[in-house]
Design a protein around this motif. Structure first.
Motif, PDB file in Angstrom:
ATOM      1  N   VAL A 191       0.839  -1.234  -0.024  1.00  0.00           N
ATOM      2  CA  VAL A 191      -0.105  -0.057   0.004  1.00  0.00           C
ATOM      3  C   VAL A 191       1.041   1.287  -0.038  1.00  0.00           C
ATOM      4  O   VAL A 191       1.862   1.161   0.745  1.00  0.00           O
ATOM      5  CB  VAL A 191      -0.843   0.024   1.038  1.00  0.00           C
ATOM      6  CG1 VAL A 191      -1.627   1.272   1.105  1.00  0.00           C
ATOM      7  CG2 VAL A 191      -1.750  -1.160   1.359  1.00  0.00           C
ATOM      8  N   ASP A 192       0.725   2.325  -0.876  1.00  0.00           N
ATOM      9  CA  ASP A 192       1.403   3.366  -1.002  1.00  0.00           C
ATOM     10  C   ASP A 192       1.029   4.515   0.183  1.00  0.00           C
ATOM     11  O   ASP A 192      -0.088   4.209   0.771  1.00  0.00           O
ATOM     12  CB  ASP A 192       1.773   3.843  -2.037  1.00  0.00           C
ATOM     13  CG  ASP A 192       0.500   4.451  -2.874  1.00  0.00           C
ATOM     14  OD1 ASP A 192      -0.339   4.846  -2.227  1.00  0.00           O
ATOM     15  OD2 ASP A 192       0.677   4.658  -4.105  1.00  0.00           O
ATOM     16  N   ASP A 193       1.749   5.554   0.147  1.00  0.00           N
ATOM     17  CA  ASP A 193       1.424   6.733   1.047  1.00  0.00           C
ATOM     18  C   ASP A 193      -0.022   7.361   0.696  1.00  0.00           C
ATOM     19  O   ASP A 193      -0.655   7.918   1.579  1.00  0.00           O
ATOM     20  CB  ASP A 193       2.146   7.687   1.339  1.00  0.00           C
ATOM     21  CG  ASP A 193       3.698   7.044   1.864  1.00  0.00           C
ATOM     22  OD1 ASP A 193       3.701   6.234   2.432  1.00  0.00           O
ATOM     23  OD2 ASP A 193       4.491   8.038   2.051  1.00  0.00           O
ATOM     24  N   PHE A 194      -0.496   7.194  -0.473  1.00  0.00           N
ATOM     25  CA  PHE A 194      -1.824   7.627  -1.023  1.00  0.00           C
ATOM     26  C   PHE A 194      -2.998   6.797  -0.498  1.00  0.00           C
ATOM     27  O   PHE A 194      -4.126   7.131  -0.921  1.00  0.00           O
ATOM     28  CB  PHE A 194      -2.040   7.696  -2.351  1.00  0.00           C
ATOM     29  CG  PHE A 194      -0.846   8.885  -2.952  1.00  0.00           C
ATOM     30  CD1 PHE A 194      -1.633  10.119  -3.273  1.00  0.00           C
ATOM     31  CD2 PHE A 194       0.556   8.635  -3.306  1.00  0.00           C
ATOM     32  CE1 PHE A 194      -0.594  11.197  -3.682  1.00  0.00           C
ATOM     33  CE2 PHE A 194       1.359   9.576  -3.604  1.00  0.00           C
ATOM     34  CZ  PHE A 194       0.877  10.787  -3.859  1.00  0.00           C
ATOM     35  N   GLY A 195      -2.661   5.508   0.028  1.00  0.00           N
ATOM     36  CA  GLY A 195      -3.611   4.518   0.193  1.00  0.00           C
ATOM     37  C   GLY A 195      -3.999   3.572  -0.892  1.00  0.00           C
ATOM     38  O   GLY A 195      -4.903   2.839  -0.929  1.00  0.00           O
ATOM     39  N   ASN A 196      -3.281   3.682  -2.233  1.00  0.00           N
ATOM     40  CA  ASN A 196      -3.475   2.794  -3.311  1.00  0.00           C
ATOM     41  C   ASN A 196      -3.158   1.291  -2.850  1.00  0.00           C
ATOM     42  O   ASN A 196      -1.744   1.025  -2.535  1.00  0.00           O
ATOM     43  CB  ASN A 196      -2.860   3.374  -4.472  1.00  0.00           C
ATOM     44  CG  ASN A 196      -3.118   4.615  -4.880  1.00  0.00           C
ATOM     45  OD1 ASN A 196      -4.219   5.248  -4.873  1.00  0.00           O
ATOM     46  ND2 ASN A 196      -2.131   5.303  -5.283  1.00  0.00           N
ATOM     47  N   ASN A 252      -9.822   8.336  -6.367  1.00  0.00           N
ATOM     48  CA  ASN A 252      -9.540   9.439  -6.697  1.00  0.00           C
ATOM     49  C   ASN A 252      -9.469  10.480  -5.596  1.00  0.00           C
ATOM     50  O   ASN A 252     -10.603  10.685  -5.300  1.00  0.00           O
ATOM     51  CB  ASN A 252     -10.234   9.945  -7.878  1.00  0.00           C
ATOM     52  CG  ASN A 252      -9.702  11.319  -8.391  1.00  0.00           C
ATOM     53  OD1 ASN A 252      -8.744  11.805  -8.293  1.00  0.00           O
ATOM     54  ND2 ASN A 252     -10.566  12.225  -9.285  1.00  0.00           N
ATOM     55  N   ASP A 253      -8.424  10.884  -5.082  1.00  0.00           N
ATOM     56  CA  ASP A 253      -8.293  11.863  -3.907  1.00  0.00           C
ATOM     57  C   ASP A 253      -9.086  11.164  -2.782  1.00  0.00           C
ATOM     58  O   ASP A 253      -9.629  11.642  -2.037  1.00  0.00           O
ATOM     59  CB  ASP A 253      -9.072  13.011  -4.200  1.00  0.00           C
ATOM     60  CG  ASP A 253      -8.795  14.113  -3.086  1.00  0.00           C
ATOM     61  OD1 ASP A 253      -7.545  14.066  -2.587  1.00  0.00           O
ATOM     62  OD2 ASP A 253      -9.652  15.116  -2.781  1.00  0.00           O
ATOM     63  N   GLY A 254      -8.604   9.832  -2.398  1.00  0.00           N
ATOM     64  CA  GLY A 254      -9.018   8.984  -1.066  1.00  0.00           C
ATOM     65  C   GLY A 254      -8.337   7.879  -1.041  1.00  0.00           C
ATOM     66  O   GLY A 254      -7.275   7.728  -1.912  1.00  0.00           O
ATOM     67  N   ARG A 255      -8.429   6.929  -0.142  1.00  0.00           N
ATOM     68  CA  ARG A 255      -7.746   5.688   0.112  1.00  0.00           C
ATOM     69  C   ARG A 255      -8.283   4.340  -0.433  1.00  0.00           C
ATOM     70  O   ARG A 255      -9.402   4.310   0.114  1.00  0.00           O
ATOM     71  CB  ARG A 255      -7.188   5.549   1.587  1.00  0.00           C
ATOM     72  CG  ARG A 255      -6.537   6.924   2.184  1.00  0.00           C
ATOM     73  CD  ARG A 255      -6.049   6.691   3.564  1.00  0.00           C
ATOM     74  NE  ARG A 255      -5.033   5.627   3.658  1.00  0.00           N
ATOM     75  CZ  ARG A 255      -3.853   5.780   3.516  1.00  0.00           C
ATOM     76  NH1 ARG A 255      -3.150   6.883   3.090  1.00  0.00           N
ATOM     77  NH2 ARG A 255      -2.951   4.914   3.481  1.00  0.00           N
TER      78      ARG A 255
ATOM     79  N   PRO B  36       1.225  19.399   1.102  1.00  0.00           N
ATOM     80  CA  PRO B  36      -0.355  18.913   1.353  1.00  0.00           C
ATOM     81  C   PRO B  36      -0.711  17.929  -0.031  1.00  0.00           C
ATOM     82  O   PRO B  36      -0.782  18.595  -1.157  1.00  0.00           O
ATOM     83  CB  PRO B  36      -1.064  20.198   1.125  1.00  0.00           C
ATOM     84  CG  PRO B  36       0.133  21.262   1.994  1.00  0.00           C
ATOM     85  CD  PRO B  36       1.420  20.720   1.129  1.00  0.00           C
ATOM     86  N   ARG B  37      -1.120  16.745   0.493  1.00  0.00           N
ATOM     87  CA  ARG B  37      -1.539  15.841  -0.588  1.00  0.00           C
ATOM     88  C   ARG B  37      -2.713  16.269  -1.455  1.00  0.00           C
ATOM     89  O   ARG B  37      -3.823  16.642  -0.808  1.00  0.00           O
ATOM     90  CB  ARG B  37      -1.733  14.445   0.287  1.00  0.00           C
ATOM     91  CG  ARG B  37      -2.090  13.197  -0.685  1.00  0.00           C
ATOM     92  CD  ARG B  37      -1.662  12.109  -0.089  1.00  0.00           C
ATOM     93  NE  ARG B  37      -0.011  12.031  -0.093  1.00  0.00           N
ATOM     94  CZ  ARG B  37       0.597  11.183   0.474  1.00  0.00           C
ATOM     95  NH1 ARG B  37      -0.029  10.249   1.307  1.00  0.00           N
ATOM     96  NH2 ARG B  37       1.787  11.012   0.424  1.00  0.00           N
ATOM     97  N   GLY B  38      -2.388  16.163  -2.766  1.00  0.00           N
ATOM     98  CA  GLY B  38      -3.304  16.505  -3.612  1.00  0.00           C
ATOM     99  C   GLY B  38      -4.100  17.992  -3.698  1.00  0.00           C
ATOM    100  O   GLY B  38      -4.994  18.251  -4.244  1.00  0.00           O
ATOM    101  N   ASP B  39      -3.422  18.778  -3.133  1.00  0.00           N
ATOM    102  CA  ASP B  39      -3.653  20.285  -3.079  1.00  0.00           C
ATOM    103  C   ASP B  39      -2.514  21.066  -3.456  1.00  0.00           C
ATOM    104  O   ASP B  39      -1.700  21.659  -2.650  1.00  0.00           O
ATOM    105  CB  ASP B  39      -4.012  20.436  -1.417  1.00  0.00           C
ATOM    106  CG  ASP B  39      -4.641  21.701  -1.199  1.00  0.00           C
ATOM    107  OD1 ASP B  39      -4.545  22.801  -2.098  1.00  0.00           O
ATOM    108  OD2 ASP B  39      -5.203  22.213  -0.149  1.00  0.00           O
ATOM    109  N   PRO B  40      -2.593  21.469  -4.725  1.00  0.00           N
ATOM    110  CA  PRO B  40      -1.524  22.159  -5.338  1.00  0.00           C
ATOM    111  C   PRO B  40      -1.372  23.661  -4.864  1.00  0.00           C
ATOM    112  O   PRO B  40      -0.244  24.349  -4.800  1.00  0.00           O
ATOM    113  CB  PRO B  40      -1.828  22.226  -6.965  1.00  0.00           C
ATOM    114  CG  PRO B  40      -2.881  21.226  -7.118  1.00  0.00           C
ATOM    115  CD  PRO B  40      -3.439  20.901  -5.708  1.00  0.00           C
TER     116      PRO B  40
END
Lengths: 273, 273, 273
Positions: A191-196, A252-255, B36-40
């Motif tokens: 699992v990566d840091d994005f929760g993928n 998309n933009d979540g875990r 900040p993750r996903g927040d350009p």
């Protein structure tokens, strides 16, 4: 160049950097010190993915739950790269990828065992064994552009390893109905840091699936198989092939782990309609 | 010098480092991989703050929730700095600050679009687009002390960008009673690792507030406006102007977000007595 | 070489890197930016452990809860190393270890106070005071292989410090029954990222304890005293001497803090049967 990778977080890697710098002026690059903790095989997945992007280098990698036992310390020569690591499954998968990336035979690796004399500690071989070995290789077995096979083999601290841990990632199972692939059963590797949730299912196992097709993960509601996150609305689930060439279950933009209810090691069955 | 910044955590940045190192011997410096993750836009705040401390460099910044869509990849020339980033609001705020820091006109940025041919992946342009572009600029458009405008404009992979995302940080609203400022209404832009809630209220909006004056945040109990954390007892709340020149709502040795009940994006109204 | 250490997390360290790079081309090495937050004394433990692995260098260390107060900024000369830090207990323990590692007298440190003129901020001396001082020392007081005492003392921004914070780690108490050691009472100094509870009990205080002996921690069930994690089954508790030479209370592949119910600062009494 010496890359450093571990599951140490901070500040243990600093000790390894100091040890190298006492012995070598080679550039130090942090690959990652947040590899999956205590899980050499999952860590091997990540190193297999990122290390082949580098030009020839000495890669010092330490995820070492067996530190202090009689597990060996090894160096794997892979083309002009060398991977220095505990002999626990961490080194070989990235070494195969490094060999392939440099045109060498990924099935014909040369592996050496590092003599370990009287280490200072039985709990920190990153500092006491692996970092010194990486520095020595960089200083005494480097051609200027890569690791030299003859010089490496001639290092007195190294002997050829007859045996070493050569653990492969599990293969997924493809279920067919006649010719058609109806499902692929695999597992979450990391699992990566994005929760993928990244699986062991390679891109070619889903080659027949088209972008826009729908996939069920573990029998859940169908979700779109897409080429990129932004193909679905924010917060929606998706299945895609990640940049490592493996199928991942994402949001998309979540875990993805939360949304699909899976974590590293869990089975994942992808079924197609 | 190439600085690297992203919201990738680990280990994805290692792939970017390898990609650069294959193409360039330039020094690599990690700015941050925990933007900040996903927040350009929030990430732009941080880069606007830290990048101007550097001498001229190529800055490769990737916070890229739109990866795989048709959002462009751009290079912004700012004095002798170049910022390589997705065209999503990440690049321009730090580029303006870099221009200002080097005496260039921060309102006259030159922006180029990067040609993206057949990327390896649709999910990791940090590796496949931005890192290669940063290395190319450093190798082919570098004077020895900075980025050369003519050489940059001549790179075949770059074309002038007619349009690009030029998002400004929101301006706070100043409420007056006659001449006197009675309140400033803004929002929390980012939260740092200490839990400090950093707002869009610049120092000059509170120039009339004296150290020791008391400020209410969102109508709560008054807290002291001070010059530094240690001006209040440990565990107490405070309002101060941080090192970035913005008002922040903090706790001495605690988390301002918890104590004030605010998080990134929340409105913050500062009222003075 | 300049090492950087702080409790800043991200992205504040980037500003320090930029500030150094504007003033010096010296190699920058991140020691750790995740030192115990706001706890200079615990941070000193880690720096005392890792910095002596480095060859002579300028070490810039910032854990600074008193930023903006009248606490001094200091440089401690330790052999050919210099430690630049706030005068709050952070600098001296690692400086003693650096002196000892280079054959200098660890009880005869030379300490200088850094003149702080009109800092840009009262909240970020890492950027405004310590990083510039480290760069200046590296540029103006470096022999090529280490810090030069005479050149350092001649820097106009430095004056000898008559007083400085010289806080020692607490000594454990050894309880005896006649000649035999029956218990050692100490405390948890720090917790590492693995959850290992590292105490102030040095190896020599448990020199009479043999591997395989059993130890009670705070009166709990006896656990084995071992040389390495893997001496006990996965998930089991253990007591060992870590690579820093201190007793730690651990779990093999788990968190010692949870299993022993202790955290940083808590008392730990080790009793032997």
């Amino acid at each position: 160049m010496i890359t450093l990778a571990s599951d140490f977080g901070a500040p243990y890697p600093a000790a390894m950097k100091g040890v190298v710098r006492r012995r070598s002026d080679a550039e130090l690059i942090d690959a990652s010190h947040d590899l999956p903790r205590g899980d050499p095989h999952a860590a091997a997945f990540w190193l297999r993915f990122v290390l082949p992007e580098f030009p020839p280098a000495v890669h010092c990698a330490v995820v070492d739950p067996g530190v202090g036992t009689d597990r060996a310390a090894i160096v794997v020569l892979a083309g002009e790269h060398a991977v220095v690591a505990p002999d626990n499954g961490l080194a070989v998968p990235p070494a195969r990828a490094l060999a392939a990336a440099t045109g060498a035979d990924s099935e014909e690796l040369e592996v050496f065992e590092i003599a370990v004399d009287d280490p200072t500690s039985a709990t920190f071989h990153g500092r006491d064994v692996f970092a010194p070995a990486a520095a020595r290789i960089r200083e005494d077995a480097w051609t200027g552009t890569g690791v030299d096979r003859e010089a490496l083999a001639a290092l007195p601290s190294l002997t050829p390893a007859d045996e070493y841990v050569d653990r492969r990632f599990p293969e997924p199972t493809v279920e067919r109905d006649g010719e058609a692939v109806v499902a692929v059963a695999g597992e979450v590797l990391v699992v990566d840091d994005f929760g993928n949730a990244i699986t062991n299912v390679p891109a070619d196992a889903v080659a027949a699936v088209e972008p826009g097709d729908r996939v069920r993960v573990n029998g859940g509601d169908p979700v779109p198989f897409v080429e990129t996150f932004a193909s679905v609305p924010q917060g929606d689930r998706l299945v895609t092939v990640g940049s490592h060439g493996h199928v991942e279950c994402d949001v998309n933009d979540g875990r993805g782990t939360d949304a699909f209810g899976v974590d590293a090691g869990d089975p994942v069955r992808l079924s197609f309609e």
